[in-house]
Write a protein that holds these residues in place. Structure first.
Motif, PDB file in Angstrom:
ATOM      1  N   THR A 547       0.571  11.441   3.933  1.00  0.00           N
ATOM      2  CA  THR A 547       0.691  12.808   3.282  1.00  0.00           C
ATOM      3  C   THR A 547      -1.055  11.628   2.572  1.00  0.00           C
ATOM      4  O   THR A 547      -1.621  12.363   2.159  1.00  0.00           O
ATOM      5  CB  THR A 547       1.981  12.218   2.295  1.00  0.00           C
ATOM      6  N   CYS A 548      -1.260  10.366   3.772  1.00  0.00           N
ATOM      7  CA  CYS A 548      -2.066  10.203   2.757  1.00  0.00           C
ATOM      8  C   CYS A 548      -4.029  10.833   3.556  1.00  0.00           C
ATOM      9  O   CYS A 548      -3.970  10.946   4.653  1.00  0.00           O
ATOM     10  CB  CYS A 548      -2.318   8.582   3.347  1.00  0.00           C
ATOM     11  N   ALA A 549      -4.687  10.635   2.936  1.00  0.00           N
ATOM     12  CA  ALA A 549      -5.943  11.768   3.071  1.00  0.00           C
ATOM     13  C   ALA A 549      -6.927  11.094   3.407  1.00  0.00           C
ATOM     14  O   ALA A 549      -7.745  11.559   4.307  1.00  0.00           O
ATOM     15  CB  ALA A 549      -6.827  12.562   1.835  1.00  0.00           C
ATOM     16  N   HIS A 550      -6.639   9.601   3.758  1.00  0.00           N
ATOM     17  CA  HIS A 550      -7.491   8.511   4.071  1.00  0.00           C
ATOM     18  C   HIS A 550      -7.070   8.098   5.613  1.00  0.00           C
ATOM     19  O   HIS A 550      -8.054   7.814   6.149  1.00  0.00           O
ATOM     20  CB  HIS A 550      -7.187   7.067   3.685  1.00  0.00           C
ATOM     21  N   LEU A 552      -4.318   6.604   6.519  1.00  0.00           N
ATOM     22  CA  LEU A 552      -3.246   6.064   7.390  1.00  0.00           C
ATOM     23  C   LEU A 552      -1.668   6.443   7.397  1.00  0.00           C
ATOM     24  O   LEU A 552      -1.905   7.686   6.489  1.00  0.00           O
ATOM     25  CB  LEU A 552      -3.297   4.631   6.029  1.00  0.00           C
ATOM     26  N   LYS A 553      -1.026   5.440   7.770  1.00  0.00           N
ATOM     27  CA  LYS A 553       0.529   6.001   8.136  1.00  0.00           C
ATOM     28  C   LYS A 553       1.106   5.509   6.386  1.00  0.00           C
ATOM     29  O   LYS A 553       0.288   4.626   5.589  1.00  0.00           O
ATOM     30  CB  LYS A 553       0.994   5.251   9.693  1.00  0.00           C
ATOM     31  N   ALA A 554       2.188   6.140   6.300  1.00  0.00           N
ATOM     32  CA  ALA A 554       2.728   5.989   5.538  1.00  0.00           C
ATOM     33  C   ALA A 554       3.730   4.854   5.195  1.00  0.00           C
ATOM     34  O   ALA A 554       4.523   5.528   6.254  1.00  0.00           O
ATOM     35  CB  ALA A 554       2.482   6.962   4.440  1.00  0.00           C
ATOM     36  N   GLY A 555       4.315   4.656   4.193  1.00  0.00           N
ATOM     37  CA  GLY A 555       5.724   3.143   4.722  1.00  0.00           C
ATOM     38  C   GLY A 555       5.146   2.271   3.608  1.00  0.00           C
ATOM     39  O   GLY A 555       4.617   1.785   2.377  1.00  0.00           O
ATOM     40  N   ILE A 556       5.744   1.321   3.783  1.00  0.00           N
ATOM     41  CA  ILE A 556       5.953  -0.002   3.202  1.00  0.00           C
ATOM     42  C   ILE A 556       5.575  -1.217   3.778  1.00  0.00           C
ATOM     43  O   ILE A 556       6.592  -1.242   4.909  1.00  0.00           O
ATOM     44  CB  ILE A 556       7.382  -0.270   1.986  1.00  0.00           C
ATOM     45  N   PRO A 557       4.335  -2.008   3.443  1.00  0.00           N
ATOM     46  CA  PRO A 557       4.003  -2.995   4.847  1.00  0.00           C
ATOM     47  C   PRO A 557       4.390  -4.320   3.898  1.00  0.00           C
ATOM     48  O   PRO A 557       5.100  -4.777   2.609  1.00  0.00           O
ATOM     49  CB  PRO A 557       2.334  -3.179   5.071  1.00  0.00           C
ATOM     50  N   ASP A 558       5.506  -5.163   5.697  1.00  0.00           N
ATOM     51  CA  ASP A 558       5.235  -6.100   4.661  1.00  0.00           C
ATOM     52  C   ASP A 558       4.144  -7.549   4.672  1.00  0.00           C
ATOM     53  O   ASP A 558       3.665  -7.248   5.966  1.00  0.00           O
ATOM     54  CB  ASP A 558       6.390  -6.757   6.273  1.00  0.00           C
ATOM     55  N   LEU A 559       3.857  -7.536   3.108  1.00  0.00           N
ATOM     56  CA  LEU A 559       2.708  -8.150   3.445  1.00  0.00           C
ATOM     57  C   LEU A 559       2.504  -9.429   3.593  1.00  0.00           C
ATOM     58  O   LEU A 559       1.521 -10.135   2.950  1.00  0.00           O
ATOM     59  CB  LEU A 559       2.356  -8.029   1.319  1.00  0.00           C
ATOM     60  N   ARG A 560       3.242 -10.357   3.356  1.00  0.00           N
ATOM     61  CA  ARG A 560       3.406 -11.813   4.727  1.00  0.00           C
ATOM     62  C   ARG A 560       3.098 -11.735   5.968  1.00  0.00           C
ATOM     63  O   ARG A 560       2.931 -12.562   6.264  1.00  0.00           O
ATOM     64  CB  ARG A 560       5.099 -12.059   4.630  1.00  0.00           C
ATOM     65  N   ALA A 562       1.221  -9.370   7.315  1.00  0.00           N
ATOM     66  CA  ALA A 562       0.306  -8.002   7.506  1.00  0.00           C
ATOM     67  C   ALA A 562      -1.357  -8.691   7.895  1.00  0.00           C
ATOM     68  O   ALA A 562      -0.750 -10.332   7.168  1.00  0.00           O
ATOM     69  CB  ALA A 562       0.067  -7.682   6.385  1.00  0.00           C
TER      70      ALA A 562
END
Lengths: 562, 235
Positions: A547-550, A552-560, A562
């Motif tokens: 859904t991002c206009a930029h 990018l893939k959508a989701g919730i990343p594992d910030l640790r 990434a």
């Protein structure tokens, strides 16, 4: 204990909640139900909006569909092309990918017309054929010429069109060399040639239908001196239907007027017929407002097409002649013409023909090619065709020592191309074809297209027996089948009344609610669905499916990580 | 240029019909400390709520580590490394320090590891481990909140008004701890009104007024223009 079904019982439930209090499960369920309801409402609103758009489109198109044509024909096509002198050069060694490799039409005119009407006109004092005339810009780019030279297209031409701009154009590349085009709803004309009067007379088409040009002095017999005054002063007022032309010779043209190499192409569109006329003339001298005319070559082709009468063709091919007060004296492909009768002439002496043939020169007086089939007619005519084959002449000339000279050039890069071109000069023997007085006219009309079946015979009052009794003309006018075609009457057929439905003959969208209309709407919906799917699939393919206009893939990343 | 750990693009958010965020653009580079400064009512805390998933933006995009995050729940984000320390500390006042820390073991971390992390950053908490959290000073409560957050091994830490209600000396001490956390590689977005203190540990700074980020840059640059910006110069 409380009853979970009816909500009755004590004030406190087993899990400590009061009766009105919702559990987490209840709240989640309620939220999901609300979300689903919201989505349903959005979908319903979207479908409603789509329906409104389609409905409004149908309503908007309705009046156009209801418009009935004022003409007796459903569509037409016309073409008229004239060129008094046309030169064609056939030489394969010329690096131009067309056949012929070079051509030049002098005083070229062309008019095209189609249903609508949609017409275009072109006049060019020197027309190099479509390859160069239409594609000069491309040639310039390929040859590396400055864009200022070829960017504006071929310069010696004027064009007009209807509907559109310009509807009228005129130019004089040199004094006396006129190019005129004028396109209107009823008539489109292109004129090109050399004249002293500023305008070219369209002339008599030869079938007796032409109206004589108005004589400005006719009014004198009625006591109207304004025509004489205007003629002497050269004052004129015009309109788009009758554009004003300049006249370099002024009032002198009433006495002496001349046309050099001229051509006039025109098409007219009346309610019941279309006319296409092409005229090529070489040398015409008019004295005393055309009372005495001396002509060199005069070729006129004309096609009149209508639904009722089909296509009618006529052509005039005069080669050298004089007309005095409408009486023609001329020489044509059929012989001498004088006082309305034609006398054949003996052929050319065989010795002269053989001599010319030995030199590669061939002179023909071609017969006009006439085709007429129903509402379609075409006439191609030319006065004289001269073919000059330079091979016999070339064979008698000594070959230049080009091979020895060219072999001295080095074998590298661009030099190889140059060597090839120079070597081809030894085989250079073009064939030249001169067409004098070329004129071509074509016209086609087609009946109205009836989508919903036959509503004829109109005079039959809905009975099969009466249909058989209807006049052929009436059946043809109904617009079904070929003109004059009558459905056979069934012998002894009973009078079965068939309800007839009046439908529009104009192509357009089918009415809403009908099976074709529903099929069309189904098609629109399917197309919309396919479009959405393709867009989605394309987005997924190129990483923009989220859904991002930029992108990018959508989701919730594992910030640790990434 | 590496992908920032947090990128906010043209985010709008509203409370009812009152729009609070009016197109916020912000980037927090990986491993950096960004100080988000601004007056009361600028929308700083609202922005943190939107980032942490506690509030839904009305439009705009939030990217975390190059991934578009949409409709994410706060607990999902917390599990994957986004930790928020809200304004007002939010410790359990009627539980002891140890019990407060023990609650973090419910996230799957062993109690020994939780205590070890907390006490290594804040030794004073070890001294107070049996004391009720509500009876501690404001600075100690803030330490407890910080320690509790650190035990979840955050990758991106959102700090909201760390200095609220604390003495300046305590604030400085706390920010020293924050600087130590940042040196360990944790990216931090700190919202603060005490600009000078926050700018001392920040790598970048941004100023928010009226729901928009009106200035960004190095801490020294922002410090020089901040007064003008907040008092209406660039707003």
């Amino acid at each position: 204990m409380s009853c979970r079904q009816c909500g009755q019982g004590s004030d406190t439930m087993s899990d400590g909640r009061t009766p009105g209090e919702r559990t987490l499960y209840d709240r989640t369920l309620l939220r999901r139900l609300r979300a689903t309801s919201r989505r349903s409402r959005r979908t319903a609103v979207g479908v409603l909006a789509l329906g409104l758009v389609i409905g409004s489109a149908g309503v908007a198109l309705g009046p156009a569909q209801a418009m009935a044509p004022a003409t007796s024909y459903g569509g037409f096509s016309t073409a008229a092309t004239a060129s008094p002198l046309k030169l064609e050069v056939f030489e394969p060694s010329i690096p131009i990918p067309t056949e012929p490799q070079f051509e030049m039409d002098f005083s070229y005119t062309r008019v095209l017309g189609d249903s609508g009407p949609s017409t275009s006109a072109r006049a060019s004092a020197m027309w190099p054929g479509p390859a160069i005339g239409e594609g000069l810009k491309t040639f310039g780019e390929q040859l590396g010429l400055p864009s200022q030279l070829t960017g504006g297209g071929y310069p010696v031409q004027v064009n007009s069109q209807f509907p559109g701009d310009p509807s009228q154009a005129a130019s004089e590349p040199f004094p006396g060399m006129v190019q005129r085009v004028n396109a209107t709803e009823k008539k489109t004309t292109a004129k090109a040639g050399y004249t002293g009067s500023g305008d070219l007379a369209e002339g008599d088409s030869g079938d007796g239908s032409a109206t004589p040009a108005p004589n400005p002095l006719d009014g004198l017999s009625k006591g109207d001196f304004s025509g004489l005054g205007s003629a002497l002063t050269g004052a004129k007022s015009g309109s788009n239907e009758d554009p004003t032309q300049t006249n370099p010779m002024g009032a002198l043209s009433m006495l002496i007027d001349f046309d050099g190499m001229t051509s006039v192409s025109s098409t007219t569109y009346d309610d019941d017929q279309v006319v296409s006329t092409a005229t090529s003339r070489i040398g015409e001298l008019r004295l005393l407002l055309g009372m005495i005319k001396l002509t060199g070559v005069n070729v006129v082709t004309k096609v009149t097409s209508s639904i009722d009468g089909g296509a009618k063709t006529s052509q005039v091919v005069d080669v050298g002649g004089m007309t005095i007060a409408g009486q023609k004296f001329s020489y044509g492909p059929d012989g001498f013409t004088a006082a309305g009768s034609t006398t054949p002439v003996p052929g050319m002496p065989s010795q002269a023909s053989d001599l010319l043939k030995m030199l590669g020169v061939q002179i023909e007086v071609p017969k006009p090619v006439v085709t007429a089939d129903g509402g379609t007619g075409k006439v191609d005519a030319e006065a004289v065709r001269i073919t000059i084959d330079t091979k016999p002449l070339r064979a008698n000339l000594p070959s230049l020592p080009l091979d020895d000279l060219v072999s001295q050039l080095p074998d590298m890069g661009q030099a190889n191309v140059l060597k090839g071109l120079l070597l081809s000069l030894n085989t250079f023997a073009p064939t030249l074809v001169l067409h004098l007085g070329q004129a071509s006219a074509a016209a086609t009309t087609v009946p109205n297209f009836d989508v919903g079946g036959s509503d004829a015979p109109s005079a039959g009052a809905g009975t099969a027996g009466a249909a058989g009794a209807a006049a052929p003309g009436a059946a043809g006018a109904a617009g079904v089948g070929a003109p004059g075609e009558v459905p056979p009457a069934a012998a002894g057929a009973s009078t079965v009344s068939t309800p007839l439905k009046q439908v529009s003959g104009v192509p357009g969208l089918p009415p809403l609610g009908s099976v074709p209309g529903m099929l069309m709407m189904l098609g629109i919906l399917l197309a919309a669905g396919a479009g959405w799917y393709l867009r989605r699939a394309g987005g997924l393919l190129f990483g923009a499916g989220a859904t991002c206009a930029h992108g990018l893939k959508a989701g919730i990343p594992d910030l640790r990580k990434a | 240029m590496s992908v920032p750990i947090l990128e906010v693009v043209d985010v709008h958010a509203a409370y009812g019909r009152i729009e609070v965020l009016r197109g916020v653009d912000l980037r927090v580079p990986r491993g950096a400390v960004l100080a988000l400064l601004g007056p009361n009512g600028a929308g700083k805390s609202t922005l943190l709520k939107v980032i942490s998933g506690q509030m839904q933006q009305t439009s705009g995009d939030i990217h975390m580590a190059g991934v578009h995050v949409t409709n994410a729940k706060p607990d999902d984000l917390a599990q994957l490394g986004l930790t928020t320390i809200p304004e007002g500390r939010s410790v359990f006042p009627n539980l002891t320090v140890e019990e407060n820390l023990l609650l973090m073991s419910y996230a799957g971390v062993r109690p020994e590891q939780v205590f070890d992390t907390a006490y290594s950053y804040f030794p004073r908490l070890h001294e107070r481990r049996h004391q009720l959290a509500g009876t501690m000073s404001g600075g100690e409560q803030q330490m407890l909140a910080l320690a509790r957050a650190l035990t979840s091994d955050p990758a991106l830490l959102l700090l909201d008004e760390l200095s609220m209600g604390l003495a300046p000396l305590i604030v400085e001490e706390l920010y020293e701890s924050v600087g130590q956390i940042a040196r360990n590689g944790v990216s931090i977005l700190v919202v603060e009104q005490f600009a000078r203190t926050a700018l001392q540990i920040a790598d970048y700074a941004a100023v928010m007024t009226g729901g928009r980020v009106v200035a960004t840059g190095e801490p020294s640059e922002v410090e020089a223009i901040m007064a003008d910006v907040i008092l209406g110069g660039a707003a």
